[in-house]
Design a protein around this motif. Structure first.
Motif, PDB file in Angstrom:
ATOM      1  N   VAL A  36       0.860  -1.179   0.000  1.00 29.49           N
ATOM      2  CA  VAL A  36       0.000   0.000   0.000  1.00 29.49           C
ATOM      3  C   VAL A  36       0.898   1.231   0.000  1.00 29.49           C
ATOM      4  CG1 VAL A  36      -1.708   1.331   1.299  1.00 29.49           C
ATOM      5  CG2 VAL A  36      -1.853  -1.154   1.253  1.00 29.49           C
ATOM      6  N   SER A  37       0.628   2.168  -0.926  1.00 36.97           N
ATOM      7  CA  SER A  37       1.343   3.436  -0.976  1.00 36.97           C
ATOM      8  C   SER A  37       0.384   4.546  -0.606  1.00 36.97           C
ATOM      9  CB  SER A  37       1.897   3.688  -2.382  1.00 36.97           C
ATOM     10  OG  SER A  37       2.879   2.723  -2.693  1.00 36.97           O
ATOM     11  N   VAL A  38       0.858   5.480   0.213  1.00 30.22           N
ATOM     12  CA  VAL A  38       0.064   6.629   0.609  1.00 30.22           C
ATOM     13  C   VAL A  38       0.915   7.883   0.480  1.00 30.22           C
ATOM     14  CG1 VAL A  38      -1.404   5.342   2.219  1.00 30.22           C
ATOM     15  CG2 VAL A  38       0.672   6.419   3.060  1.00 30.22           C
ATOM     16  N   THR A  39       0.246   9.012   0.328  1.00 30.47           N
ATOM     17  CA  THR A  39       0.914  10.300   0.372  1.00 30.47           C
ATOM     18  C   THR A  39       0.223  11.122   1.449  1.00 30.47           C
ATOM     19  OG1 THR A  39       1.469  10.188  -1.970  1.00 30.47           O
ATOM     20  CG2 THR A  39       1.578  12.359  -0.918  1.00 30.47           C
ATOM     21  N   VAL A  40       0.953  11.397   2.505  1.00 26.31           N
ATOM     22  CA  VAL A  40       0.421  12.184   3.618  1.00 26.31           C
ATOM     23  C   VAL A  40       0.516  13.657   3.223  1.00 26.31           C
ATOM     24  CG1 VAL A  40       0.684  12.739   6.063  1.00 26.31           C
ATOM     25  CG2 VAL A  40       1.225  10.427   5.245  1.00 26.31           C
ATOM     26  N   PRO A  41      -0.581  14.395   3.366  1.00 24.02           N
ATOM     27  CA  PRO A  41      -0.543  15.811   2.991  1.00 24.02           C
ATOM     28  C   PRO A  41       0.381  16.618   3.902  1.00 24.02           C
ATOM     29  CG  PRO A  41      -2.606  15.291   4.084  1.00 24.02           C
ATOM     30  CD  PRO A  41      -1.877  13.995   3.899  1.00 24.02           C
TER      31      PRO A  41
END
Length: 147
Positions: free
Chosen positions: A44-49
């Motif tokens: 799982v890849s995420v981009t935290v703001p």
């Protein structure tokens, strides 16, 4: 709103391994906010703001057993954001460390630098919820099983 667990990892690890998980997460978070979590089965890849909700909870549970007391501790770190709203940054009030003044000055400088750059929130690539040894976007790092 429906909740879906994308990755869940739980188990006993030595302190150095746990610290390595946090360090890897922190490096990605500080760089551009992009973090990828992998297990043998999932990725799982995420981009935290730039700005997100942060929660720290420390619990102590005391059980009396026979002649003595047994204490169990739990530390949870949680980072949460929504893809459709930008969070307003709040003044940092948490200090983490060994207590050395040099270390705290470095933390204070990093907070001051971060507060100076308020960019629009980035969208995440996937909502992620992780419990256990690896930190995630909705990060719960528990020292013992609680769910």
């Amino acid at each position: 709103m429906a909740e879906e667990t994308l990755i869940e990892v739980e188990g006993s690890h030595d302190r150095a391994t746990i610290a390595s998980y946090f360090r890897q997460f922190a490096d990605g978070l500080e760089a551009d906010g992009s973090v990828t979590f992998r297990t043998d089965e999932d990725e799982v890849s995420v981009t935290v703001p730039e700005t997100a909700e942060f929660e720290l909870e420390i619990e102590r549970e005391t059980e009396e057993e026979g002649e003595g007391e047994e204490e169990e501790y739990e530390i949870e770190f949680e980072v949460e954001w929504s893809t459709d709203e930008e969070e307003a940054a709040e003044e940092a009030i948490l200090e983490i460390g060994s207590g050395s003044e040099d270390e705290q000055e470095t933390i204070d400088e990093a907070v001051d630098e971060a507060e100076g750059s308020h960019e629009p929130a980035a969208s995440d690539e996937a909502e992620a919820h992780s419990e256990g040894g690896e930190a995630g976007s909705d990060t719960d790092t528990d020292t013992d099983e609680d769910r």
